[in-house]
Design an enzyme around this catalytic site. Structure first.
Site, PDB file in Angstrom:
ATOM      1  N   ARG A  21      24.400 -10.945   7.359  1.00  0.00           N
ATOM      2  CA  ARG A  21      24.034  -9.711   6.614  1.00  0.00           C
ATOM      3  C   ARG A  21      22.825  -9.541   5.891  1.00  0.00           C
ATOM      4  NH1 ARG A  21      29.453 -10.807   3.039  1.00  0.00           N
ATOM      5  NH2 ARG A  21      31.079 -10.167   4.720  1.00  0.00           N
ATOM      6  N   THR A  55      20.874 -30.643   3.530  1.00  0.00           N
ATOM      7  CA  THR A  55      21.119 -29.544   4.380  1.00  0.00           C
ATOM      8  C   THR A  55      20.023 -29.942   5.542  1.00  0.00           C
ATOM      9  OG1 THR A  55      19.904 -28.099   3.001  1.00  0.00           O
ATOM     10  CG2 THR A  55      22.425 -27.800   2.762  1.00  0.00           C
ATOM     11  N   ASP A 107      21.500 -20.617  -1.289  1.00  0.00           N
ATOM     12  CA  ASP A 107      22.128 -20.431  -2.518  1.00  0.00           C
ATOM     13  C   ASP A 107      23.682 -20.114  -2.255  1.00  0.00           C
ATOM     14  OD1 ASP A 107      19.482 -20.500  -3.227  1.00  0.00           O
ATOM     15  OD2 ASP A 107      19.335 -18.348  -3.180  1.00  0.00           O
TER      16      ASP A 107
HETATM   17  O1  RIB Z   1      16.683 -18.245  -2.026  1.00  0.00           O
HETATM   18  C1  RIB Z   1      16.399 -16.998  -1.748  1.00  0.00           C
HETATM   19  C2  RIB Z   1      15.757 -16.281  -2.785  1.00  0.00           C
HETATM   20  O2  RIB Z   1      14.549 -16.914  -3.027  1.00  0.00           O
HETATM   21  C3  RIB Z   1      15.307 -14.777  -2.693  1.00  0.00           C
HETATM   22  O3  RIB Z   1      16.378 -13.993  -3.244  1.00  0.00           O
HETATM   23  C4  RIB Z   1      14.229 -14.549  -3.515  1.00  0.00           C
HETATM   24  O4  RIB Z   1      14.212 -13.974  -4.626  1.00  0.00           O
HETATM   25  C5  RIB Z   1      13.577 -16.194  -3.623  1.00  0.00           C
HETATM   26  O5  RIB Z   1      13.867 -16.486  -4.819  1.00  0.00           O
END
Ligand code: RIB
Length: 300
Positions: free
Chosen positions: A282, A217, A249
């Site tokens: 969001r 990315t 994520d």
């Molecule tokens: O990638 C985002 C996440 O990184 C968050 O939700 C936080 O908990 C960290 O782990």
């Protein structure tokens, strides 16, 4: 085919701030919201919302029981999450500024209490061809990789947050790397990775880990996929960012979900890019991750 995400579960304390704090500064925040998060949990939620049969393994303290409910609601199997009474759940303090950017302070808590016996017990339910997704917010990642490799699982590694522990992992077992250019540069021990072309960087990673596919990315420049057969470039969908937490994520979960479903790589990259763009519009981590139907119909 099943997918197991063995990873972190965090309680995210998200503070809305005018700007990210500087050293020595005290600043009043505009609001505090408590969200479900953790790279592992977020990726499991993204996989399940994208339609995969998803299992999550990890550990929480008693204070983190609501994290299980969030995952169950998204359709994730949570029986492999251990609830411990001797340690609190992992948590973060997240500053979210008016541009939607963030910085994250992480406390490992229960995420750092994974025991080998738990790993063995969990992996007994998986086998050849099942997918394993890992990040770098729990302990025993190397052991999990060794054992998963022995039973023929496909290993996906998102080496985030990046630190020296990643370099000690058996990276030769990784089938898919999902990472940004800084992480790629650190794995390759380069100092100038931010300045080099994404395709060149992905190519260098492939030279080191020939059996692996790489998804790199590149922030506003989109992303690049590379394996032995093809190279695919994907641009970003432009949106007004509210909170970028969990964008990566969401991308990881949606991309791997597409691969598991057997979709062409171009389609996997496009779905991942659409889903992560929606997530940044969001607030919060897991709650910002869209359902597949929304990803398909969203008009940018
Ligand atoms: O990638 C985002 C996440 O990184 C968050 O939700 C936080 O908990 C960290 O782990």
């Amino acid at each position: 085919m099943k997918v197991l995400c063995f990873g972190s579960l965090n309680i995210d304390y998200t503070y809305k701030v005018d700007h990210i704090l500087k050293k020595g500064e005290t600043l009043s925040s505009e609001s505090l919201q408590v969200f479900s998060g953790g790279k592992g949990l977020n990726q499991s939620v993204a996989l399940a919302k994208a339609g995969c049969d998803t299992y999550h393994a990890g550990a929480i303290g008693e204070d983190g029981r609501f994290l299980l409910e969030v995952m169950k609601e998204a359709g994730v199997h949570t029986e492999h999450v251990k609830i411990r009474d001797d340690v609190r759940s992992g948590n973060t303090i997240i500053q979210n500024d008016k541009e939607g950017d963030n910085c994250i302070l992480l406390y490992g808590g229960a995420n750092q209490s994974i025991e080998r016996a738990q790993v063995d017990e969990v992996l007994a339910g998986f086998g050849q061809g099942d997918f394993l997704i890992l990040q770098n917010e729990i302990n025993e990642v190397a052991y999990i990789m060794e054992k998963a490799h022995e039973i023929g699982m496909k290993i996906v590694l998102n080496p985030s947050p990046m630190n020296e522990k990643i370099l000690k992992l058996p990276l030769q077992y990784v089938d898919y790397f999902l990472l940004n250019e800084i992480e790629a540069g650190q794995i390759l021990n380069r100092e100038d990775s931010g300045e080099i072309d994404g395709i060149k960087l992905a190519g260098e990673l492939r030279e080191h880990f020939a059996g692996a596919a790489v998804v790199l990315t590149l922030g506003g420049a989109g992303s690049v996929y590379m394996d032995a057969q093809e190279t695919v470039r994907q641009s970003i969908y432009k949106v007004k960012a509210v909170d970028t937490t969990a964008a990566g994520d969401t991308f990881t979960g949606y991309f791997i979900a597409g691969i598991i479903k057997g979709l062409p790589v171009k389609e996997c990259m496009d779905m991942a890019s659409r889903a992560s763009a929606i997530a940044v519009t969001r607030p919060g981590a897991a709650p910002s991750i869209p359902l597949a139907a929304e990803v398909e119909s969203f008009v940018f």
